[in-house]
Scaffold this active site. Structure first.
Site, PDB file in Angstrom:
ATOM      1  N   LYS A 193      63.089 -70.939  18.267  1.00  0.00           N
ATOM      2  CA  LYS A 193      64.198 -71.868  18.462  1.00  0.00           C
ATOM      3  C   LYS A 193      64.685 -71.846  19.917  1.00  0.00           C
ATOM      4  CE  LYS A 193      64.585 -73.667  14.357  1.00  0.00           C
ATOM      5  NZ  LYS A 193      64.450 -75.129  14.106  1.00  0.00           N
ATOM      6  N   TYR A 252      61.676 -65.997  14.664  1.00  0.00           N
ATOM      7  CA  TYR A 252      62.309 -67.293  14.415  1.00  0.00           C
ATOM      8  C   TYR A 252      63.220 -67.657  15.584  1.00  0.00           C
ATOM      9  CZ  TYR A 252      65.627 -70.644  12.418  1.00  0.00           C
ATOM     10  OH  TYR A 252      66.432 -71.733  12.200  1.00  0.00           O
ATOM     11  N   ALA A 254      63.042 -66.672  18.608  1.00  0.00           N
ATOM     12  CA  ALA A 254      62.236 -66.964  19.793  1.00  0.00           C
ATOM     13  C   ALA A 254      61.711 -68.397  19.767  1.00  0.00           C
ATOM     14  CB  ALA A 254      61.082 -65.972  19.903  1.00  0.00           C
ATOM     15  N   VAL A 280      53.676 -81.500  10.252  1.00  0.00           N
ATOM     16  CA  VAL A 280      54.002 -81.805  11.649  1.00  0.00           C
ATOM     17  C   VAL A 280      53.214 -80.961  12.641  1.00  0.00           C
ATOM     18  CG1 VAL A 280      56.316 -82.662  11.142  1.00  0.00           C
ATOM     19  CG2 VAL A 280      55.980 -80.225  11.672  1.00  0.00           C
ATOM     20  N   SER A 303      68.755 -74.052  16.616  1.00  0.00           N
ATOM     21  CA  SER A 303      69.500 -73.052  15.846  1.00  0.00           C
ATOM     22  C   SER A 303      70.343 -72.205  16.790  1.00  0.00           C
ATOM     23  CB  SER A 303      68.547 -72.142  15.075  1.00  0.00           C
ATOM     24  OG  SER A 303      69.247 -71.083  14.448  1.00  0.00           O
TER      25      SER A 303
END
Length: 253
Positions: A157, A153, A155, A58, A140
């Site tokens: 989300k 992670y 940051a 992606v 999240s």
């Protein structure tokens, strides 16, 4: 009326369960993930002609372009896009590798953005204000309540949640809604791997919620299905925590 959805991150966890439940509900589903073999394993006689799959990164604009060209050859329009592809990489921010940062940004933030842009012409083709096409993004609770050991992670989300709100406004004129679910700790292979890789970073899973357990994939897909259904046709730009009250419990100190 038959409906069609595209699901990223479809080979495991929340994405996989989304595919299974959409197929069971009669949808046609295009499943995207890095693993062609895992996607192929879902194919059963019951979903012949309704299940399509493509290996796809992606974070690659060229691969996203090729995928949606393939989708458009079979479907003039799609009714829903579920952006579930993501990675969890943990570690102290002071020691976090640059290449890991790049991967988190590429998959968790750039990936949904590219996917939504690729899907946009198909989403708006038959959309209308009375029954909009739907985009659901898997964010999240870490993007709402950052955690030590998963700062980068969290940051990505948090940025993804911001993207959700902006896209909701930009695409509303085309009859497309954009919402996000924000899972807490969920029993998926990705969460298990993150816990195993925690090392000395200070990261740990939140554990049981006030409801006495962690989530399973179906808990999150229940919320995704709400956003896809008729009861959510006027819900737009929302980030919905699905964590059994974990965030609320922590906010009380």
């Amino acid at each position: 009326m038959k409906k069609t959805a595209v699901v990223t991150g479809a080979a495991s966890g929340i994405g996989r369960r989304s595919v299974e439940r959409l197929l069971n509900a009669g949808w046609t589903v295009w499943a995207l993930d890095l693993s062609h073999e895992k996607l192929a394993a879902f194919e059963t006689p019951d979903c012949t002609g309704r299940y399509y799959y493509r290996a796809c990164d992606v974070s690659s604009a060229s691969e996203i372009k090729e995928v949606f060209e393939a989708v458009s050859r079979e479907n003039q329009s799609i009714d829903a896009l579920i952006c579930s592809a993501g990675v969890t990489l943990v570690g102290s921010l002071m020691d976090f590798p640059e290449e890991a940062t790049d991967k988190l940004i590429d998959v968790n933030l750039k990936g949904p953005w590219l996917t939504i842009r690729g899907a946009y012409p198909l989403l708006k083709y038959n959309s209308n204000m009375a029954d909009p096409a739907r985009i659901v993004i898997v964010g999240s609770v870490s993007g709402i309540r950052p955690k030590v050991g998963s700062g980068m992670y969290s940051a990505t989300k948090a940025a993804l949640h911001t993207l959700t709100g902006v896209l909701a406004v930009e695409l509303a004129k085309d009859g497309i809604t954009v919402n996000a679910v924000a899972p807490g700790t969920t029993d998926t292979p990705m969460a298990q791997q993150a816990a195993e890789n925690a090392g000395s970073s200070g990261f740990q899973l939140s554990g049981n919620s006030p409801l006495g357990r962690i989530a399973d994939a179906d808990d999150i897909v229940d919320a995704i299905e709400f956003f896809l259904g008729g009861s959510a046709k006027y819900v737009n730009g929302t980030v919905l925590p699905v964590d059994g009250g974990t965030r609320a419990a922590y906010s009380r100190g």
